[in-house]
Design an enzyme around this catalytic site. Structure first.
Site, PDB file in Angstrom:
ATOM      1  N   GLU A 268     -35.366  10.565  20.502  1.00 31.02           N
ATOM      2  CA  GLU A 268     -34.803  11.352  21.582  1.00 31.02           C
ATOM      3  C   GLU A 268     -33.334  11.661  21.302  1.00 31.02           C
ATOM      4  O   GLU A 268     -32.589  12.037  22.201  1.00 31.02           O
ATOM      5  CB  GLU A 268     -34.937  10.601  22.910  1.00 31.02           C
ATOM      6  CG  GLU A 268     -36.383  10.318  23.300  1.00 31.02           C
ATOM      7  CD  GLU A 268     -36.507   9.575  24.616  1.00 31.02           C
ATOM      8  OE1 GLU A 268     -36.457  10.230  25.664  1.00 31.02           O
ATOM      9  OE2 GLU A 268     -36.622   8.340  24.575  1.00 31.02           O
ATOM     10  N   SER A 288     -26.715   9.730  18.460  1.00 30.09           N
ATOM     11  CA  SER A 288     -26.371  10.598  17.339  1.00 30.09           C
ATOM     12  C   SER A 288     -26.098   9.781  16.087  1.00 30.09           C
ATOM     13  O   SER A 288     -25.308   8.834  16.118  1.00 30.09           O
ATOM     14  CB  SER A 288     -25.135  11.433  17.689  1.00 30.09           C
ATOM     15  OG  SER A 288     -24.810  12.320  16.635  1.00 30.09           O
ATOM     16  N   LYS A 363     -14.639  -4.682  10.093  1.00 31.14           N
ATOM     17  CA  LYS A 363     -14.771  -3.244  10.228  1.00 31.14           C
ATOM     18  C   LYS A 363     -16.251  -2.858  10.083  1.00 31.14           C
ATOM     19  O   LYS A 363     -17.022  -3.555   9.429  1.00 31.14           O
ATOM     20  CB  LYS A 363     -13.934  -2.522   9.174  1.00 31.14           C
ATOM     21  CG  LYS A 363     -12.445  -2.498   9.480  1.00 31.14           C
ATOM     22  CD  LYS A 363     -11.715  -1.565   8.527  1.00 31.14           C
ATOM     23  CE  LYS A 363     -10.248  -1.442   8.912  1.00 31.14           C
ATOM     24  NZ  LYS A 363      -9.515  -0.501   8.027  1.00 31.14           N
TER      25      LYS A 363
END
Length: 400
Positions: A268, A288, A363
């Site tokens: 989706e 995304s 990170k």
């Protein structure tokens, strides 16, 4: 049959013979200015498939002297009457079977269908240009023609070539930006020039979209019955949708070319160019995954098996198996996550080579590709945190 085998053996022994990477006959749409706008292959032969047919088609092209272009990488030949006559003669041992059963010898079926087109005098357009062309791809170099671009994109969508395995450099320069009406491309310049005439006559096409690429469903029939695409606009040609069980919901979902899922997946969200999603993963609404076409990201992203990307999340690093990204957060290469020593030790247990930082700060790029990590934002202090995921991701079997 023995005669056909002898022909193929002798053909393959000729000094200039080269085994193709892929080949096929395509129908091309030719614009008013002579540009090739689109190429459609009813059948793609790839990496060693049907080399007997390759011998037939190439010999027929040579007999017909129908060369359009040739170089070390690829070759194009027009299909004309002489081409078809030669092919049918070489295929003669198999014609009886092919005529009695249209599901046998599919490459021969293409020749038989083209013979019907030839009988109607429609192999060429009004300018004498071949509307049907044999394209042969010998090496995976930069494409020189629209026909070879479409061949590579089809190879990716059919899974004949793995995602990210083909050289697609320069394809945007070869493809024209056109208006698509159904499966027919129109040159934008021609539409502008003829707009008054077309509109007054009621012949202006109903334009569905404008793009260099067609949609996936305009070129590919899903290979498995349980692949579901609820909006045809959401998948670009050149995407790969796995081995069944893929479900793509409408809304913010999207899959770009040279990207897709390797198996059952609920999507989706957005699977950008060159992104590969593992089996059993769930891409939540509006989530995304960064691609490589824009934004400066040069490292293609892979999402492992059984991962969950929450609603409206963003992911700019690769994820290993069994990872979770909570809704609304961004997991990027430079995002700093706090991981306690206790959780870091548990992550290290399933990720050989994982280095535990004394600062407890990591990170995103240090966590890229690691298995079993849950990414979250602390709702109390706003800090980005991560820990060993203890949640099993399972898709709804009723949907796949």
């Amino acid at each position: 049959m023995q005669g056909f085998k002898t022909f193929v053996d002798n053909f393959q022994k000729t000094p200039n013979y080269r085994q193709p990477l892929g080949f096929g006959i395509a129908r091309v749409d030719i614009g008013k200015g002579g540009k090739i706008l689109c190429a459609s292959y009813p059948l793609l032969n790839w990496q060693g498939e049907n080399l007997g047919t390759f011998a037939v088609l190439l010999q027929s092209a040579l007999n017909a002297k129908s060369v359009i272009s040739e170089n070390q990488n690829e070759a194009l030949y027009g299909v004309n009457g002489e081409f078809l006559k030669s092919a049918l003669e070489l295929y003669s041992p198999f014609l009886s079977e092919s005529l009695s059963d249209e599901n046998m010898h599919k490459n021969i079926q293409i020749i038989l269908e083209l013979q019907k087109v030839a009988n109607k005098g429609k192999l060429m357009n009004k300018k004498g240009e071949a509307k049907y062309r044999l394209c042969v791809l010998y090496t995976d170099e930069v494409c020189n023609s629209v026909e070879s671009v479409y061949m590579k994109l089809l190879a990716l969508s059919l899974g004949k070539a793995p995602l990210r395995s083909l050289n697609l450099n320069g394809i945007f320069a070869l493809l024209s930006n056109v208006a698509w009406s159904g499966n027919k491309p129109y040159e934008l310049e021609w539409l502008r020039k003829n707009e008054i005439k077309l509109k007054l006559k009621g012949k202006f096409p109903s334009i569905d979209f404008v793009d260099k690429f067609p949609r996936y469903l305009m070129q590919v029939i899903p290979q498995y019955d349980n692949i579901r695409l609820l909006d045809s606009a959401k998948t670009r040609f050149g995407a790969y949708l796995g081995k069944g069980g893929y479900t793509q919901m409408p809304g913010a979902s999207y899959v770009n070319f040279n990207a897709g899922a390797l198996g059952e997946c609920m999507n989706e969200g957005r699977i950008s160019s060159s992104v590969i999603v593992g089996e059993g993963s769930d891409i939540g609404g509006g989530a995304s995954i960064l691609g490589v076409l824009s934004g400066g990201n040069s490292d293609p992203i892979s999402i492992g098996k059984n991962c969950l990307l929450g609603v409206n999340s963003s992911t700019g690093i690769s994820l290993g198996d069994g990872c979770i990204v909570d809704g609304g957060i961004a997991v990027l290469s430079g995002t700093v996550f706090e991981i306690s020593k206790f959780e870091a030790e548990k992550i290290a247990e399933i990720n050989p080579g994982f280095i535990i930082n004394q600062s407890n700060l990591y990170k995103g790029k240090e966590l890229s590709g690691r298995n079993g990590i849950h990414f979250r934002q602390d709702s109390k202090n706003g800090h980005m945190i991560a820990f060993r995921s203890n949640r099993k991701i399972e898709l709804n079997s009723a949907l796949h």
